[in-house]
Design a protein around this motif. Structure first.
Motif, short mmCIF file in Angstrom:
data_model
loop_
_atom_site.label_atom_id
_atom_site.label_comp_id
_atom_site.label_asym_id
_atom_site.label_seq_id
_atom_site.Cartn_x
_atom_site.Cartn_y
_atom_site.Cartn_z
N ASP A 353 -1.85 -7.96 -9.44
CA ASP A 353 -2.51 -7.02 -10.35
C ASP A 353 -2.81 -7.67 -11.72
N TRP A 397 -5.26 -9.59 -5.21
CA TRP A 397 -4.79 -8.20 -5.12
C TRP A 397 -5.94 -7.25 -5.46
N LYS A 462 -4.38 -8.70 -0.77
CA LYS A 462 -3.31 -7.69 -0.79
C LYS A 462 -3.98 -6.38 -1.19
N CYS A 502 -0.37 -2.71 1.42
CA CYS A 502 0.78 -2.42 0.58
C CYS A 502 0.54 -1.05 -0.02
N TRP A 521 3.33 -5.13 3.36
CA TRP A 521 4.40 -5.34 2.38
C TRP A 521 5.45 -4.26 2.64
C1 DGJ Z 1 2.73 -2.00 -6.30
C2 DGJ Z 1 3.03 -3.07 -5.28
O1 DGJ Z 1 3.92 -2.57 -4.33
C3 DGJ Z 1 3.56 -4.31 -5.99
O2 DGJ Z 1 3.89 -5.29 -5.05
C4 DGJ Z 1 2.52 -4.82 -6.96
O3 DGJ Z 1 1.39 -5.28 -6.27
C5 DGJ Z 1 2.14 -3.70 -7.93
N1 DGJ Z 1 1.76 -2.49 -7.24
C6 DGJ Z 1 1.02 -4.14 -8.83
O4 DGJ Z 1 0.62 -3.14 -9.67
#
Ligand code: DGJ
Length: 754
Positions: A353, A397, A462, A502, A521
């Motif tokens: 992020d 991401w 991601k 994720c 994730w």
């Molecule tokens: C939530 C995710 O689960 C984390 O691994 C990370 O990517 C954050 N968001 C970033 O904002």
């Protein structure tokens, strides 16, 4: 093979069979889900149904459905158990068997839902109703699983309101215990086991998504089933939205299992000529305990769920900058992290992020895709080129489904965000969801994400999602169809881009996402000890090749636990290895330990990611094994150390009794500084526990742990291989296991030269 003999239907392969028959009055009577049987076994398998049972009345001249094990049940026909279908009351919805069709392949779902793929045969059962609605029950037989889904067609001349429609319904005989997996953010996959009684157990999500509150997968096991013995069935659904399962027993001992989309807020208007297709429900059966069931489920997911391109394809060891940097980074920091990651042996660098718009915290910027040039002056391609020169692939991401109100996108298109019906803005992590049921929203996401992927030569994405919503209401299913459309358009033409899904950690650990995303994730809880438990529980229903698992910093940000680096690595091996903390401060010893971890993992990566998985007997802690051919790798993970420990063994399984194996422990290095003043026992000089010498020893001294090697037959090893002694205040030698709390070791059992 699928056998149809007059009114009898059998789906059968060497692992499982599923059998039912149509009764004279048109009910579908369930006969069997379990070990392979023959088509003429129906007489032995059928319930000896007697009309004198109970006081319930069925339709005139027909059997009483209440006492029959069924494949589908119609409201208003004398079956008081849960109904799989609810539509407008004034439409008669009593369905009777009409005809069947066979296909030697899977039958495509047309509405955009993902589905299982690969070699399969399908049976379609068509059920008709006097109202000219028809139901199509699809049964698909894969090597390890049977899937079921339902299609309802409106052949009437009026709209039909579908309030509930299940993917599958099945009544089986016997007593069972149900295991569901529940949790919360950073506390995913907590197992709950209970006997299935007459009150039933519901496993349902209503957050708009599959959610970690209640993972869609669940297990039914006969009481007393163990890891290796007894009947155990695994269930899941290929869907990422609100799901619903209910398991309930009757007085007579029939257990009804329904699976499908949650009926909460579900409401689908079916116009004349239209059909509604449900997601695919998945069931596997094993007569050899929980382990056998997991094995079937793992094979099904690896061979029939994840995208074909990634089947059996090894996943890269990655470095992710999130826990190390959060929003605070620039190109030179990333490049120096990349350099260290490459030196350690990582293959992929993931920028998490914060790389776009005004995204310097989670309060702004989401929805925008312009690269933040203050952080990345050379843009995505500038960073990618530098990483590539170090031999690293580039991963990125995205959180495409949500928007911060403080963003250019929201200012331009507030109408694209989903708001509560009363107009009150309710934020979750400062975000609103974008309405993915809208074509213009989907086009915007596809256009921007693909541009960034192509510009940055991104080889891994991601895909995050942090805004759950009950405001989706009746449009929740349309949203999910929109999500699948977006994923298909982005990744369909780019199968080689590895997608990791994720959702605030493990909120979307589901088979729907896995049809696009070969890995997920597992949790934002990266504390190794907690993570070990989460990964262990996930292993019941999902293969290790799907479980994203990273080594994080110690003391850990959520638990303050100081887990040894060796254990942090060892646990991540039983998932997909990655590193996620600031590498700048690694000591020479830590650098060596991580290099060893990565080299070891790469050597055995195929076995870890795609080998046969077993949960082993572990008198103290957790023990897991992966194996392929003549290699088995056993991990033993302890929690709290006790003084005067007993003798300990590992119990590998599946070895050849007579073959002589070489066993060796993975070389792992200890942090000498953790022993403080105790070091005086092994160093020739006087040391102060907090002195410079101890600190230097911690950074430089390569102190070995639990070195072990031996040769033995499979028979001896499976009887229990004795482990080296634990530290008991008796001094140090490199063969001793002396890590203290949260220690672990990995043992390789092989016929290969080491
Ligand atoms: C939530 C995710 O689960 C984390 O691994 C990370 O990517 C954050 N968001 C970033 O904002």
């Amino acid at each position: 093979m699928i056998i149809i003999n007059k009114n009898k239907f059998l789906l059968k392969n060497s692992n499982i069979s599923y059998m039912f028959r149509a009764t004279e009055s048109g009910n579908l009577e369930h006969l069997h889900f379990g070990a392979p049987v023959d088509i003429d076994d129906d007489d032995a398998l059928a319930v000896r149904y007697g009309t004198g049972w109970g006081t319930n009345n069925g339709p005139e001249g027909e059997e009483i459905p209440m006492y029959l094990p069924l494949e589908w049940s119609s409201l208003g026909r004398g079956d008081y158990r849960e109904s799989p279908l609810e539509i407008d009351r004034e439409i008669p919805a009593a369905f009777k068997y009409s005809f069947s069709r066979k296909y030697d392949h899977t039958v495509p779902i047309e509405c955009g839902l993902p589905q299982a793929h690969g070699d399969a045969e399908t049976l379609e059962i068509v059920m008709a109703s006097p109202s000219r609605l028809s139901l199509h029950l699809f049964y698909t037989l894969f090597d390890t699983a049977v899937t079921r889904r339902t299609v309802i067609c409106n052949n009437t001349d009026r709209d039909i309101n579908v309030e509930k429609i299940m993917s599958s319904m099945m009544d089986i005989l016997g007593d069972y215990e149900i295991t569901t997996y529940n949790g919360a953010w950073i506390a995913e996959m907590q197992p709950y086991r209970a006997p299935v009684g007459m009150s039933g157990v519901v496993n349902e999500s209503t957050t708009g998504f599959s959610s970690c509150l209640h993972n869609p997968g669940f297990i039914l096991s006969e009481p007393g089933a163990t890891e290796t013995d007894g009947i155990v069935m695994g269930f899941n659904i290929i869907y990422s939205g609100n799901h619903y399962s209910r398991v309930q027993k009757t007085n007579e001992g029939l257990t009804r299992i329904v699976q499908g989309i949650s009926p909460v807020s579900f409401d689908w208007i079916l116009a004349p000529g239209e059909k509604f297709e449900t997601p695919e429900a998945v069931m596997v059966w094993s007569g050899s305990g929980f382990g056998g069931m997991s094995d079937q489920m793992h094979r099904f997911v690896n061979n029939n769920v994840i995208p074909e391109y990634w089947q059996g394809r090894e996943r890269p060891v990655l470095y992710n900058d999130w826990e190390g940097c959060m929003f605070d980074f620039n190109e030179s920091k990333l490049v120096s992290l990349g350099k260290k990651a490459a030196e350690l042996g990582c293959e992929l660098f993931v920028l998490d992020d914060g790389w776009f718009g005004d995204r310097n915290s989670d309060k702004a910027g989401l929805g925008d895709y312009d690269v933040n040039r203050k952080k990345l002056p050379g843009g995505l391609s500038g960073l990618q080129k530098k990483l590539s020169a170090m031999g690293l692939d580039f991963g990125l991401w995205f959180e495409p489904e949500a928007v911060n109100p403080d963003s250019k996108l929201y200012r331009a298109h507030p109408e694209w965000a989903i708001q509560a019906e009363d107009g009150v803005t309710v934020l979750g992590r400062n975000e609103l969801l974008l309405d993915l049921s809208r074509q213009d929203v989907r086009d915007y996401i596809v256009e921007n994400v693909t541009r960034c992927i192509d510009e940055g030569k991104v080889s891994y994405v991601k895909w995050d999602m942090n805004r759950h919503s009950t405001a989706l209401g009746a449009s929740a299913h349309r949203y999910i169809l929109g999500l699948y459309d977006v994923l298909r358009r982005i990744f369909g033409p780019r199968p080689e881009v590895l997608l990791e899904s994720c959702s605030s950690g493990g909120n979307r650990f589901d088979l729907g996402m896995m049809c696009f995303s070969p890995q997920v994730w597992a949790s934002d809880n990266t504390d190794a000890v907690e993570r070990c438990r989460i990964q262990y529980q996930l292993s019941y229903l999902y293969p290790l090749s799907t479980i994203g698992a990273h080594v994080s910093a110690a003391p850990h940000a959520q638990t303050l636990r100081n887990t040894p680096l060796s254990t942090r690595g060892n646990i991540s091996f039983y998932g997909l290895l990655g590193y996620e903390f600031d590498l700048a401060d690694l000591s020479p010893v830590e650098t060596d330990e991580i290099k060893d971890q990565i080299a070891f993992y790469k050597r055995y990566r195929k076995v870890f990611q795609f080998g046969d998985f077993r949960r082993l007997k572990a008198p103290d802690g957790i023990s897991m094994q992966v194996s392929e051919g003549n290699i088995a790798i056993v991990g033993l993970f302890h929690e709290i150390v006790h003084a005067a420990p007993g003798y300990e063994r590992i119990y590998p399984r599946g070895l050849d009794m007579e073959t002589i194996y070489n066993v060796f422990s993975r070389r792992q290095l200890l942090n000498a500084a953790q022993y403080g003043g105790l070091l005086r026992h092994i160093l020739p000089v006087k040391v102060r526990p907090d002195g410079a010498l101890v600190r230097t020893a911690g950074r430089q001294y390569r102190m070995k742990d639990a070195e072990r090697e031996c040769d033995a037959t499979g028979a001896a090893l499976m009887s229990g291989m004795s482990l080296n002694a634990r530290f008991m205040g008796t001094g140090y030698d490199p063969g001793m296991r002396m890590q203290g709390d949260f220690s672990s070791n990995i043992y390789v059992i092989t016929t290969e030269e080491s």
